[in-house]
Design a protein around this motif. Structure first.
Motif, PDB file in Angstrom:
ATOM      1  N   VAL A 229       0.856  -1.182   0.000  1.00 28.90           N
ATOM      2  CA  VAL A 229       0.000   0.000   0.000  1.00 28.90           C
ATOM      3  C   VAL A 229       0.894   1.234   0.000  1.00 28.90           C
ATOM      4  O   VAL A 229       1.777   1.367   0.848  1.00 28.90           O
ATOM      5  N   ASN A 230       0.703   2.102  -0.980  1.00 23.12           N
ATOM      6  CA  ASN A 230       1.442   3.362  -1.040  1.00 23.12           C
ATOM      7  C   ASN A 230       0.429   4.493  -1.063  1.00 23.12           C
ATOM      8  O   ASN A 230      -0.546   4.439  -1.815  1.00 23.12           O
ATOM      9  N   ILE A 231       0.655   5.516  -0.237  1.00 24.66           N
ATOM     10  CA  ILE A 231      -0.284   6.638  -0.192  1.00 24.66           C
ATOM     11  C   ILE A 231       0.455   7.894  -0.650  1.00 24.66           C
ATOM     12  O   ILE A 231       1.453   8.294  -0.044  1.00 24.66           O
ATOM     13  N   VAL A 232      -0.027   8.478  -1.722  1.00 28.89           N
ATOM     14  CA  VAL A 232       0.586   9.705  -2.238  1.00 28.89           C
ATOM     15  C   VAL A 232      -0.447  10.817  -2.197  1.00 28.89           C
ATOM     16  O   VAL A 232      -1.594  10.619  -2.565  1.00 28.89           O
ATOM     17  N   THR A 233      -0.014  11.968  -1.686  1.00 31.79           N
ATOM     18  CA  THR A 233      -0.961  13.070  -1.546  1.00 31.79           C
ATOM     19  C   THR A 233      -0.725  14.129  -2.618  1.00 31.79           C
ATOM     20  O   THR A 233       0.366  14.228  -3.174  1.00 31.79           O
ATOM     21  N   GLY A 234      -1.747  14.913  -2.858  1.00 30.43           N
ATOM     22  CA  GLY A 234      -1.636  15.961  -3.864  1.00 30.43           C
ATOM     23  C   GLY A 234      -2.977  16.230  -4.495  1.00 30.43           C
ATOM     24  O   GLY A 234      -3.973  15.586  -4.144  1.00 30.43           O
ATOM     25  N   ALA A 235      -3.007  17.162  -5.419  1.00 27.85           N
ATOM     26  CA  ALA A 235      -4.269  17.542  -6.047  1.00 27.85           C
ATOM     27  C   ALA A 235      -4.400  16.919  -7.443  1.00 27.85           C
ATOM     28  O   ALA A 235      -3.861  15.848  -7.704  1.00 27.85           O
ATOM     29  N   GLY A 236      -5.068  17.616  -8.337  1.00 28.87           N
ATOM     30  CA  GLY A 236      -5.389  17.075  -9.654  1.00 28.87           C
ATOM     31  C   GLY A 236      -4.185  16.581 -10.438  1.00 28.87           C
ATOM     32  O   GLY A 236      -4.234  15.529 -11.075  1.00 28.87           O
ATOM     33  N   GLN A 237      -3.079  17.346 -10.384  1.00 27.38           N
ATOM     34  CA  GLN A 237      -1.885  16.965 -11.160  1.00 27.38           C
ATOM     35  C   GLN A 237      -1.332  15.628 -10.706  1.00 27.38           C
ATOM     36  O   GLN A 237      -0.901  14.806 -11.512  1.00 27.38           O
ATOM     37  N   THR A 238      -1.348  15.430  -9.381  1.00 22.80           N
ATOM     38  CA  THR A 238      -0.875  14.155  -8.833  1.00 22.80           C
ATOM     39  C   THR A 238      -1.761  13.028  -9.350  1.00 22.80           C
ATOM     40  O   THR A 238      -1.275  11.971  -9.769  1.00 22.80           O
ATOM     41  N   GLY A 239      -3.058  13.290  -9.336  1.00 24.27           N
ATOM     42  CA  GLY A 239      -4.011  12.300  -9.833  1.00 24.27           C
ATOM     43  C   GLY A 239      -3.753  11.984 -11.286  1.00 24.27           C
ATOM     44  O   GLY A 239      -3.742  10.806 -11.696  1.00 24.27           O
ATOM     45  N   SER A 240      -3.496  13.021 -12.051  1.00 20.76           N
ATOM     46  CA  SER A 240      -3.255  12.840 -13.468  1.00 20.76           C
ATOM     47  C   SER A 240      -1.997  11.996 -13.716  1.00 20.76           C
ATOM     48  O   SER A 240      -1.952  11.141 -14.601  1.00 20.76           O
ATOM     49  N   ALA A 241      -0.978  12.227 -12.872  1.00 18.41           N
ATOM     50  CA  ALA A 241       0.258  11.437 -13.004  1.00 18.41           C
ATOM     51  C   ALA A 241      -0.016   9.953 -12.749  1.00 18.41           C
ATOM     52  O   ALA A 241       0.604   9.082 -13.365  1.00 18.41           O
ATOM     53  N   ILE A 242      -0.934   9.683 -11.846  1.00 16.40           N
ATOM     54  CA  ILE A 242      -1.283   8.277 -11.579  1.00 16.40           C
ATOM     55  C   ILE A 242      -2.037   7.696 -12.772  1.00 16.40           C
ATOM     56  O   ILE A 242      -1.705   6.619 -13.282  1.00 16.40           O
ATOM     57  N   VAL A 243      -3.036   8.428 -13.218  1.00 23.25           N
ATOM     58  CA  VAL A 243      -3.882   7.936 -14.309  1.00 23.25           C
ATOM     59  C   VAL A 243      -3.037   7.641 -15.551  1.00 23.25           C
ATOM     60  O   VAL A 243      -3.239   6.640 -16.235  1.00 23.25           O
ATOM     61  N   ASN A 244      -2.071   8.518 -15.813  1.00 26.37           N
ATOM     62  CA  ASN A 244      -1.296   8.375 -17.047  1.00 26.37           C
ATOM     63  C   ASN A 244      -0.026   7.540 -16.892  1.00 26.37           C
ATOM     64  O   ASN A 244       0.779   7.460 -17.807  1.00 26.37           O
ATOM     65  N   HIS A 245       0.168   6.961 -15.744  1.00 27.88           N
ATOM     66  CA  HIS A 245       1.406   6.195 -15.541  1.00 27.88           C
ATOM     67  C   HIS A 245       1.368   4.882 -16.320  1.00 27.88           C
ATOM     68  O   HIS A 245       0.384   4.144 -16.272  1.00 27.88           O
ATOM     69  N   ASP A 246       2.466   4.606 -17.015  1.00 24.73           N
ATOM     70  CA  ASP A 246       2.500   3.434 -17.891  1.00 24.73           C
ATOM     71  C   ASP A 246       2.442   2.103 -17.152  1.00 24.73           C
ATOM     72  O   ASP A 246       1.976   1.108 -17.687  1.00 24.73           O
ATOM     73  N   ASP A 247       2.975   2.089 -15.954  1.00 24.37           N
ATOM     74  CA  ASP A 247       3.102   0.796 -15.275  1.00 24.37           C
ATOM     75  C   ASP A 247       1.949   0.511 -14.309  1.00 24.37           C
ATOM     76  O   ASP A 247       2.059  -0.319 -13.424  1.00 24.37           O
ATOM     77  N   ILE A 248       0.868   1.244 -14.482  1.00 22.30           N
ATOM     78  CA  ILE A 248      -0.311   0.954 -13.662  1.00 22.30           C
ATOM     79  C   ILE A 248      -1.306   0.153 -14.502  1.00 22.30           C
ATOM     80  O   ILE A 248      -1.509   0.423 -15.677  1.00 22.30           O
ATOM     81  N   ASP A 249      -1.886  -0.890 -13.876  1.00 22.54           N
ATOM     82  CA  ASP A 249      -2.752  -1.802 -14.620  1.00 22.54           C
ATOM     83  C   ASP A 249      -4.223  -1.466 -14.516  1.00 22.54           C
ATOM     84  O   ASP A 249      -5.030  -1.889 -15.317  1.00 22.54           O
TER      85      ASP A 249
END
Lengths: 506, 299
Positions: free
Chosen positions: A237-257
């Motif tokens: 479990v990893n918890i990363v905080t931040g606003a929309g940009q952080t969210g966008s980085a997660i959504v667009n990350h290549d290694d997320i399934d």
């Protein structure tokens, strides 16, 4: 005026009820409850929180932090780290490593044990989580204590049970985990939404990178501490905080399934666009404009109570809130009168007071948005009624509000306000009620109030909503799937159905 | 209004009623508001003795208790009324002379009501003549359950007339009515027939007063008030022994009917042992410690 003309008028008008002042109930003055604040002295939290990556709290690469306010006092509560691309890379790497090295290969029964342990730890620290949830998000302690935290624990318990029984969930198939899940949750039920996301992901053998909402990250970081105490392997479990940009980085990350998102329909659409053409799986749980339909044969006093719960629960910050009320014309006056009187008894104020029914609006931004809608409603010609309750001078508080004299074409009827604001429309026939209820781009949840069983089934099956409650509202259980039709989202969370989005079936 | 209109079934959702009660029970009543509630509850008690073995001696001592609930706290409110069997009315009348405490008498073949209308009316007239300020009658549950609503209605109307100026409390005996819908229907009948108060129970049938039943009756009172503008009182009776319960009942009243009902004029507790628990709690609030039970008179 002579006696005769008075009589003549009475015959002409024939009011539905006597409107003399004597028939008004008096809810103020005598015997007010004293403050009953929940003590928060024993609850500890840090001045500043780092990111939780690979089992450790680590400073963000760019070193930026942002403040989180207590919406009831407008004072700074703590500050959270802003995760940027490099931090997300690190978190995803950690999650991938944990997935490959430990979590996906761990015996299912052992995985279940960790999740059970998490559930028990949430129960043990229930009071602490409830208080922090109320301080950070503004919701009344009665709700965080009686709803959010117990339900969060229940979700972990429920999915812990599935961990070693996946073969029975999907008979004849082999359920394999997807890998790393990126999860983004909203600010209305911070810990509960975390539980909805993390519990099924872990139970099916996935690892997660979760981003809580920027205004309400505190309980997620407390949960990170709890994961350490539970001995959960690093990186699961990893918890990363931040606003929309952080969210966008997660959504667009290549290694997320897989992406699991709960939030606004607006952001949901952006996410869906970004995911188009990728092989990422996704579930979206988005906005709503839930209809609550009261037929004239309904148990009215209980229906009124249900309507109150449907719209004023959590200040109306509920995606499945029953924000549009449809009342059959024969009982409309009665229902409105009862609603108004009931609203007078709602206690609005300090979220940490045990008697508070409606707490603080989550953020200044949301507070402004609600007030904008109140203005829109009035400008559209709707009749506004607000509870006369006292509200604190500081902090973001909004009086419980209802609008009558509205139609389908009004913005306050069409758009999600996400606040303690109810619109009331009448209908004549069941068909008309259902048609109006469905006349919205949303389709998350709704309610039907009638004494007649057959009407419940007929109406319930014709309302295009993921959830339809009958003679009750806002009932949640981990065993029951939850999700939307139309623009309210895709996929289901909760229940057996909640396992699907996290597995590949072979 | 036609009987058929008065007795139209009002749908009541059992689960919803019980959830509402549970939510109201979560109110936290502390500090000054608690003291205020305790004293208020004390002032609303119909101090009751309704036993086959009641004697003048017993009733006289109960009246003493009504006048002076706790010697150590002389400023306390007195109870609202003393409630006795018909033959004890003259005794109570004498014992309570010169006080504001009302005398309530049960009547109409309490607790079963299984007697003729003439006998019931005669009994009612007698207790009023003997000095009862309030009459607690029972409805004919057998007639009610078999659907003979006009019989029940007419009986209440007749008893009300026999009461003259005395206040009429109508006991529904909710423990025998089986459903919340019946409780609601009996409440509507009683109010339309002229009841000044509606009361849950005789105390001789279990369950006696419960909070969900009380809520259903309070909601009936509210609807009747919306329709007519007349305020009808409420009296839960039987099974209310603890101060905490009494405060929960007051919360029910406050949040259903508002402040106007928070007075002995419109709300009563039919109870006896409740008195001492209220007194103990009042002393606890003042001194910070509980006194032993032997410090409180057990009449």
């Amino acid at each position: 005026m002579s006696e005769d003309s008075k009589q003549a008028e009475a015959v002409e008008e024939k009011p539905y009820k006597p409107t003399s002042p004597s028939s008004k109930l008096n809810f103020d003055g005598f015997w007010e409850y004293d403050d009953a604040p929940q003590s928060a002295d024993h609850v500890e939290y840090k001045d500043q929180y780092d990111l939780f990556i690979d089992g450790e709290f680590v400073a963000p690469e760019k070193g930026r932090y942002f403040d989180s306010l207590n919406p009831a006092t407008e004072e700074k509560l703590t500050s959270f780290a802003e995760a940027t691309q490099q931090d997300i890379d690190k978190a995803v790497q950690a999650a991938r490593k944990a997935f490959n090295k430990s979590w996906s290969t761990l015996e299912a029964k052992e995985r279940g044990k960790y999740i059970f342990r998490i559930a028990r730890l949430i129960q043990e620290r229930a009071r602490e989580f409830a208080i922090l949830e109320s301080m950070d998000g503004g919701k009344p302690i009665r709700e965080s204590r009686d709803v959010d935290v117990p339900l969060a624990a229940a979700h972990f318990f429920y999915y812990a049970g599935w961990a070693d029984k996946l073969d029975y969930a999907f008979p004849g198939k082999k359920a394999e985990p997807l890998g790393v899940a990126g999860q983004i949750i909203p600010w209305n039920f911070p810990l509960l939404m975390l539980a909805w996301k993390i519990a099924p992901a872990l139970a099916t053998g996935n690892t997660v990178v979760l981003k809580p909402a920027e205004t309400t990250s505190l309980t997620a970081l407390k949960f990170a501490e709890l994961c350490k105490d539970a001995g959960l392997p690093d990186g699961v479990v990893n918890i990363v905080t931040g606003a929309g940009q952080t969210g966008s980085a997660i959504v667009n990350h290549d290694d997320i399934d897989k992406i699991a998102f709960t939030g606004s329909t607006e952001v949901g659409k952006i996410i869906k666009k970004s995911l188009a053409g990728t092989d990422k799986r996704y579930t979206l749980e988005l906005g709503g404009k839930g209809p609550n339909i009261i037929f004239e044969d309904a148990p009215l006093d209980q229906a009124v109570e249900g309507v109150i719960n449907a719209i004023f629960f959590n200040q109306g910050h509920v995606c499945c809130a029953g924000s549009r009320l449809f009342v059959q014309e024969g009982v409309a006056d009665t229902v409105i009168q009862k609603l108004r009187d009931r609203m007078e008894t709602l206690i609005v104020g300090d979220p940490l007071d045990k008697n508070t029914d409606v707490g603080a609006i989550n953020s200044e931004q949301q507070y402004n948005k609600i007030n904008e809608y109140l203005e829109i409603g009035v400008n559209e010609g709707a009749e506004m009624y607000q509870s006369s309750c006292q509200i604190p001078e500081t902090g973001y508080f909004c009086r419980p509000t209802l609008f009558t004299n509205v139609g389908q074409s009004n913005r306050i009827v069409q758009e999600e306000i996400f606040g303690p604001v109810l619109t009331i429309q009448t209908f004549r026939t069941a068909e008309e009620g259902i048609k109006k209820a469905n006349n919205t781009p949303y389709g998350l949840a709704g309610g039907v109030w009638t004494d007649k069983g057959s009407k419940i089934f007929k109406t319930g099956s014709e309302i295009r909503n993921g959830v339809v409650w009958s003679n009750t509202f806002n009932k949640f259980d981990p065993t029951s799937p939850f999700g939307g039709y139309k623009e309210s989202g895709e996929g289901r969370e909760g229940g057996l159905q909640g396992l699907y989005p996290y597995v590949k079936l072979q | 209004m036609k009987i058929s209109e008065i007795t139209k079934t009002v749908p009541i959702d059992e689960v919803g009623v019980e959830e509402r009660v549970a939510r109201l029970n979560s109110r936290s009543i502390k500090k000054e508001s608690k003291v205020q509630a305790l004293k208020l509850a004390l002032s609303m008690i119909d101090l009751t003795t309704l036993e086959g073995m009641d004697t003048p001696g017993k009733v006289i001592q109960l009246c003493q208790k009504a006048k002076e609930p706790h010697v150590a706290l002389p400023d306390l409110p007195t109870v609202a009324a003393v409630c006795v069997y018909p033959n004890m009315v003259p005794v109570a009348k004498k014992a309570l002379r010169g006080t504001d405490i009302n005398i309530a008498s049960v009547a109409t073949a309490f607790p079963s009501g299984m007697s003729t209308l003439d006998a019931k009316l005669e009994e009612t007239q007698q207790v009023v003549e003997d000095g009862a300020d309030e009459v607690d009658m029972v409805i004919s549950r057998g007639e009610f359950l078999k659907g003979n609503y006009s019989y029940v209605y007419d009986e209440i109307v007749a008893v009300k007339e026999a009461c003259g100026d005395a206040h009429l409390k109508v006991i529904l005996e909710t423990g025998e009515l089986q459903t919340y819908e019946n409780v609601r229907k009996a409440s509507d009948l009683a109010m339309h027939a002229g009841a000044d108060f509606i009361k849950t129970s005789t105390g001789k049938v279990k369950p006696a007063a419960t909070q969900p039943v009380t809520l259903v009756m309070l909601e009936a009172i509210r609807d009747y008030f919306y329709d007519t503008g007349r305020k009808v009182g409420m009296k839960p009776a039987g099974g209310i022994r603890k101060a905490k319960q009494a405060i929960q009942y007051l919360v029910l009243v406050k949040e259903t009917l508002g402040a106007d009902w928070l007075t002995p004029e419109y709300f009563r507790f039919g109870a006896s042992s409740l008195t001492n628990d209220l007194l103990m709690q009042i002393v606890k609030q003042q001194t910070g410690v509980y006194q032993g039970v032997e410090y409180f008179s057990n009449d």
